[in-house]
Design an enzyme around this catalytic site. Structure first.
Site, short mmCIF file in Angstrom:
data_model
loop_
_atom_site.label_atom_id
_atom_site.label_comp_id
_atom_site.label_asym_id
_atom_site.label_seq_id
_atom_site.Cartn_x
_atom_site.Cartn_y
_atom_site.Cartn_z
N VAL A 84 -13.50 5.78 -0.78
CA VAL A 84 -13.19 4.69 -1.72
C VAL A 84 -13.81 3.36 -1.32
O VAL A 84 -13.92 2.45 -2.13
CB VAL A 84 -11.66 4.49 -1.91
CG1 VAL A 84 -11.02 5.67 -2.62
CG2 VAL A 84 -10.96 4.17 -0.60
N ASN B 150 -4.21 5.13 -4.55
CA ASN B 150 -3.23 5.52 -3.53
C ASN B 150 -3.82 5.55 -2.12
O ASN B 150 -3.08 5.33 -1.15
CB ASN B 150 -2.64 6.89 -3.89
CG ASN B 150 -1.94 7.54 -2.72
OD1 ASN B 150 -0.82 7.18 -2.38
ND2 ASN B 150 -2.62 8.48 -2.07
N SER C 9 3.16 -1.24 -0.75
CA SER C 9 4.16 -0.97 0.29
C SER C 9 5.23 -2.04 0.23
O SER C 9 5.00 -3.17 -0.22
CB SER C 9 3.48 -1.02 1.67
OG SER C 9 4.44 -1.04 2.70
N TYR D 102 -1.99 -4.44 8.01
CA TYR D 102 -1.43 -3.67 6.89
C TYR D 102 -0.66 -4.58 5.93
O TYR D 102 -0.85 -4.52 4.71
CB TYR D 102 -0.51 -2.59 7.47
CG TYR D 102 -0.01 -1.59 6.46
CD1 TYR D 102 -0.88 -0.65 5.92
CD2 TYR D 102 1.32 -1.57 6.06
CE1 TYR D 102 -0.42 0.30 5.01
CE2 TYR D 102 1.79 -0.64 5.15
CZ TYR D 102 0.91 0.29 4.62
OH TYR D 102 1.36 1.21 3.71
N SER E 187 -2.97 -6.74 3.96
CA SER E 187 -3.71 -5.97 2.94
C SER E 187 -2.82 -5.65 1.74
O SER E 187 -3.26 -5.73 0.59
CB SER E 187 -4.28 -4.67 3.54
OG SER E 187 -3.27 -3.69 3.76
N LYS E 188 -1.55 -5.31 2.00
CA LYS E 188 -0.67 -4.91 0.89
C LYS E 188 -0.16 -6.13 0.12
O LYS E 188 0.03 -6.06 -1.11
CB LYS E 188 0.48 -4.06 1.41
CG LYS E 188 0.04 -2.70 1.98
CD LYS E 188 -0.63 -1.78 0.94
CE LYS E 188 -0.81 -0.37 1.46
NZ LYS E 188 -1.41 0.54 0.49
P1 NDP Z 1 -1.70 9.88 4.36
O1 NDP Z 1 -2.36 9.49 5.64
O2 NDP Z 1 -0.91 11.13 4.31
O3 NDP Z 1 -2.76 9.90 3.20
C1 NDP Z 1 -3.73 8.89 3.07
C2 NDP Z 1 -4.73 9.33 2.03
O4 NDP Z 1 -5.69 8.29 1.85
C3 NDP Z 1 -5.45 10.58 2.42
O5 NDP Z 1 -5.48 11.45 1.32
C4 NDP Z 1 -6.86 10.10 2.75
O6 NDP Z 1 -7.80 11.05 2.35
C5 NDP Z 1 -6.97 8.88 1.86
N1 NDP Z 1 -7.97 7.94 2.34
C6 NDP Z 1 -7.88 7.09 3.38
N2 NDP Z 1 -9.01 6.40 3.50
C7 NDP Z 1 -9.84 6.82 2.50
C8 NDP Z 1 -11.15 6.50 2.11
N3 NDP Z 1 -11.88 5.56 2.76
N4 NDP Z 1 -11.67 7.11 1.03
C9 NDP Z 1 -10.97 8.06 0.37
N5 NDP Z 1 -9.72 8.41 0.69
C10 NDP Z 1 -9.17 7.80 1.75
O7 NDP Z 1 -0.79 8.64 3.98
P2 NDP Z 1 0.30 8.38 2.83
O8 NDP Z 1 0.34 9.47 1.88
O9 NDP Z 1 1.51 7.96 3.52
O10 NDP Z 1 -0.33 7.07 2.17
C11 NDP Z 1 -0.68 6.95 0.81
C12 NDP Z 1 -0.47 5.51 0.38
O11 NDP Z 1 0.92 5.19 0.49
C13 NDP Z 1 -1.22 4.48 1.24
O12 NDP Z 1 -1.79 3.49 0.41
C14 NDP Z 1 -0.11 3.88 2.09
O13 NDP Z 1 -0.39 2.56 2.49
C15 NDP Z 1 1.07 3.95 1.13
N6 NDP Z 1 2.36 3.87 1.77
C16 NDP Z 1 2.77 4.84 2.65
C17 NDP Z 1 4.01 4.73 3.27
C18 NDP Z 1 4.51 5.74 4.22
O14 NDP Z 1 5.52 5.46 4.93
N7 NDP Z 1 3.93 6.92 4.31
C19 NDP Z 1 4.88 3.58 3.00
C20 NDP Z 1 4.36 2.63 2.07
C21 NDP Z 1 3.15 2.78 1.48
P3 NDP Z 1 -8.99 11.67 3.25
O15 NDP Z 1 -8.49 11.75 4.65
O16 NDP Z 1 -9.24 13.00 2.61
O17 NDP Z 1 -10.12 10.74 3.06
#
Ligand code: NDP
Length: 251
Positions: A61, A85, A136, A149, A152-153
């Protein structure tokens, strides 16, 4: 089903909250472009979806906004919803700030969102579509020790509100969900050991007024609502999914 005939791009669909979003949106009838860098994880998400069309889009992304749009249009011909996301965590506060990590966090969580939203917008204007950003609780209130973080959020939340105002007259809605702690890979991905992680999880459980952390599906259901016409008069909203944590004063 609330998203029948809607084409939805979900970034970060290869893991955690994004994979759950894909599953809930598929249940609601959406056609999906599943974006991420890890092909085998994207394939696993695709396999978990029942009765829906889904295209795997292997993309970063921070670099591939135009390619994401082009592959989605080539496959499905339209875009109705963008779910931003994909995101990463950073470690530490100002004193121990690693500026390269700060740049990486801002690049993914903010700049990447801006680039992709800008690339998708002309297509959302045609469909009177919607954007849902996954922000977040840390965008709404400060947490000491999570500088990159949180910055950014918080900036992402302002982006949501500004673009919502800019697009409201054209019928494109822009909202965010703001989760509290949800068990996914995101915390372990910053390289912490088990003991540290267990302490973090316990503090998270204790610091949510509801006395627990969240589940990926609880976030995904809110995303599905904001993406659908059920939320047709909602724009510029930040929707906390955090057991009440955003209302606590920082400590
Ligand atoms: P995960 O680490 O499980 O998932 C993160 C996802 O982001 C992966 O699918 C990864 O895909 C993708 N990603 C990261 N960088 C890139 C990139 N440069 N290009 C494409 N894809 C990317 O984390 P979560 O599911 O927890 O996080 C999802 C969202 O939720 C985030 O924005 C996070 O800030 C937010 N969030 C999460 C919380 C939590 O406690 N878990 C709390 C609050 C918000 P891949 O590795 O395949 O590239």
């Amino acid at each position: 089903m609330s998203l029948s005939n809607k084409v939805v791009i979900v970034t970060g669909a290869s893991s955690g909250i994004g994979a759950a979003i894909a599953q809930v949106l598929a249940r609601e009838g959406a056609t999906l472009a599943l974006v991420g860098r890890n092909v085998s994880n994207l394939e696993a998400t695709k396999k978990s979806l029942k009765g829906t069309q889904a295209e795997i889009v292997v993309a970063d992304v921070t670099k591939d906004a135009d390619a994401i749009v082009q592959q989605t249009l080539a496959k499905f011909g339209r875009i109705d919803v963008l779910v931003n996301n994909a995101g990463i965590l950073g470690k530490g506060g100002l004193i121990d700030l690693d500026i390269e990590e700060f740049d990486a966090v801002l690049n993914t969580n903010l700049r990447g969102v801006i680039l992709l939203t800008k690339a998708v917008l002309p297509h959302l204007l045609k469909t009177k579509g919607a954007v849902v950003n996954v922000s977040s609780c840390a965008g709404i209130r400060p947490f000491a020790g999570a500088l990159s973080y949180g910055v950014s959020k918080a900036a992402l939340d302002q982006f949501t509100k500004i673009v919502a105002l800019e697009m409201a007259p054209q019928g494109v809605r822009v909202n965010s969900v703001n989760p509290g702690f949800v068990v996914t890979n995101i915390h372990r991905n910053i390289g912490i050991v088990d003991e540290e992680y267990n302490g973090m999880l316990q503090r998270a459980i204790n610091s949510h007024p509801m006395g627990r952390v969240g589940d990926v599906t609880e976030v995904a259901e809110a995303v599905a609502f904001l993406a659908s016409s059920k939320a047709s008069f909602t724009t510029g909203a930040l929707f906390p999914i955090d057991g009440g944590k955003h209302n606590l004063t920082p400590r």
